[in-house]
Design an enzyme around this catalytic site. Structure first.
Site, mmCIF file in Angstrom:
data_model
loop_
_atom_site.group_PDB
_atom_site.id
_atom_site.type_symbol
_atom_site.label_atom_id
_atom_site.label_comp_id
_atom_site.label_asym_id
_atom_site.label_seq_id
_atom_site.Cartn_x
_atom_site.Cartn_y
_atom_site.Cartn_z
ATOM 1 N N ASN A 110 0.846 -1.199 0.000
ATOM 2 C CA ASN A 110 0.000 0.000 0.000
ATOM 3 C C ASN A 110 0.879 1.245 0.000
ATOM 4 O OD1 ASN A 110 0.584 -0.892 2.684
ATOM 5 N ND2 ASN A 110 -1.074 0.329 3.539
ATOM 6 N N GLU A 155 0.323 5.240 0.673
ATOM 7 C CA GLU A 155 -0.622 6.263 1.130
ATOM 8 C C GLU A 155 -0.197 7.654 0.681
ATOM 9 O OE1 GLU A 155 -1.098 5.560 5.368
ATOM 10 O OE2 GLU A 155 -2.248 3.733 4.955
ATOM 11 N N CYS A 211 -4.051 0.561 -2.528
ATOM 12 C CA CYS A 211 -3.899 -0.684 -1.760
ATOM 13 C C CYS A 211 -2.825 -1.581 -2.364
ATOM 14 C CB CYS A 211 -5.208 -1.460 -1.757
ATOM 15 S SG CYS A 211 -6.537 -0.690 -0.848
ATOM 16 N N GLU A 246 -2.929 -4.789 -3.046
ATOM 17 C CA GLU A 246 -3.410 -5.695 -4.104
ATOM 18 C C GLU A 246 -3.410 -4.995 -5.455
ATOM 19 O OE1 GLU A 246 -4.733 -4.954 -1.187
ATOM 20 O OE2 GLU A 246 -6.224 -6.419 -0.554
ATOM 21 N N CYS A 255 -10.520 -3.490 -4.322
ATOM 22 C CA CYS A 255 -9.530 -4.481 -4.767
ATOM 23 C C CYS A 255 -10.208 -5.752 -5.248
ATOM 24 C CB CYS A 255 -8.533 -4.784 -3.648
ATOM 25 S SG CYS A 255 -7.412 -3.394 -3.381
HETATM 26 N N1 THU Z 1 -5.301 -1.529 2.433
HETATM 27 C C1 THU Z 1 -4.724 -2.368 1.504
HETATM 28 O O1 THU Z 1 -3.577 -2.186 1.105
HETATM 29 N N2 THU Z 1 -5.489 -3.379 1.020
HETATM 30 C C2 THU Z 1 -6.774 -3.618 1.370
HETATM 31 O O2 THU Z 1 -7.427 -4.493 0.794
HETATM 32 C C3 THU Z 1 -7.393 -2.853 2.456
HETATM 33 C C4 THU Z 1 -6.638 -1.689 2.939
HETATM 34 C C5 THU Z 1 -4.509 -0.410 2.938
HETATM 35 C C6 THU Z 1 -5.045 0.926 2.559
HETATM 36 C C7 THU Z 1 -4.490 1.809 3.640
HETATM 37 O O3 THU Z 1 -3.190 2.232 3.247
HETATM 38 C C8 THU Z 1 -4.360 0.898 4.843
HETATM 39 O O4 THU Z 1 -4.475 -0.426 4.343
HETATM 40 C C9 THU Z 1 -5.416 1.123 5.899
HETATM 41 O O5 THU Z 1 -6.669 1.096 5.358
#
Ligand code: THU
Length: 136
Positions: free
Chosen positions: A45, A47, A56, A58, A96
């Site tokens: 992920n 941000e 995310c 995935e 995702c």
């Molecule tokens: N996140 C993912 O990378 N994959 C997911 O399927 C759910 C959430 C990340 C997004 C964000 O950076 C952190 O997890 C908290 O939500």
């Protein structure tokens, strides 16, 4: 999919998780996608200070694979949790799931892992019933 490949995907997803850029949530996620050639693409992920721009793990992994010419995934492993430790399963978010569905078929597996020993295996229809798809 053989167990050793599943464990390899979880291991690769865990490694990618360490690259997560998650200063706002403190929640680190890694993903690893395997394509028919056996090649593996990983993602984490990423941000942003403008929160909604975050991506995310995935989708990072899938977009890497697609941008390298891939159009089908045989499997994807996901592992996530707070920086200190992975204590729970991190199930793919709705966005995702829709992106996984785009490049999957009924044989594609989604591995949600806590560790190489503790994981669950799903197909995309279980995670996303009545998938929205258009004819290609
Ligand atoms: N996140 C993912 O990378 N994959 C997911 O399927 C759910 C959430 C990340 C997004 C964000 O950076 C952190 O997890 C908290 O939500």
């Amino acid at each position: 999919m053989k167990t050793d490949i599943i464990k390899l995907l979880i291991r690769e997803a865990s490694k990618a998780r360490m690259n997560a850029y998650a200063p706002y949530s403190g929640y680190l996620v890694g993903a690893a996608v395997i394509v028919p050639s056996g090649n593996i693409f990983t993602g984490c992920n990423v941000e942003n200070a403008s929160y909604g721009l975050s991506n995310c793990a995935e989708r990072t992994a899938i977009f890497k694979a697609v941008s390298e010419g891939q159009r089908h995934i045989d499997g994807i492993a996901v592992i996530g949790g707070p920086i200190e430790a992975v204590t729970d399963m991190a199930y793919p978010c709705g966005a995702c799931r829709q992106v996984i569905a785009e490049f999957s078929n009924e044989d594609t597996i989604v591995i949600v892992a806590k560790s190489e020993e503790e994981y669950e295996v799903y197909n995309i229809s279980e995670l996303l019933p009545h998938i929205f798809q258009l004819d290609k």
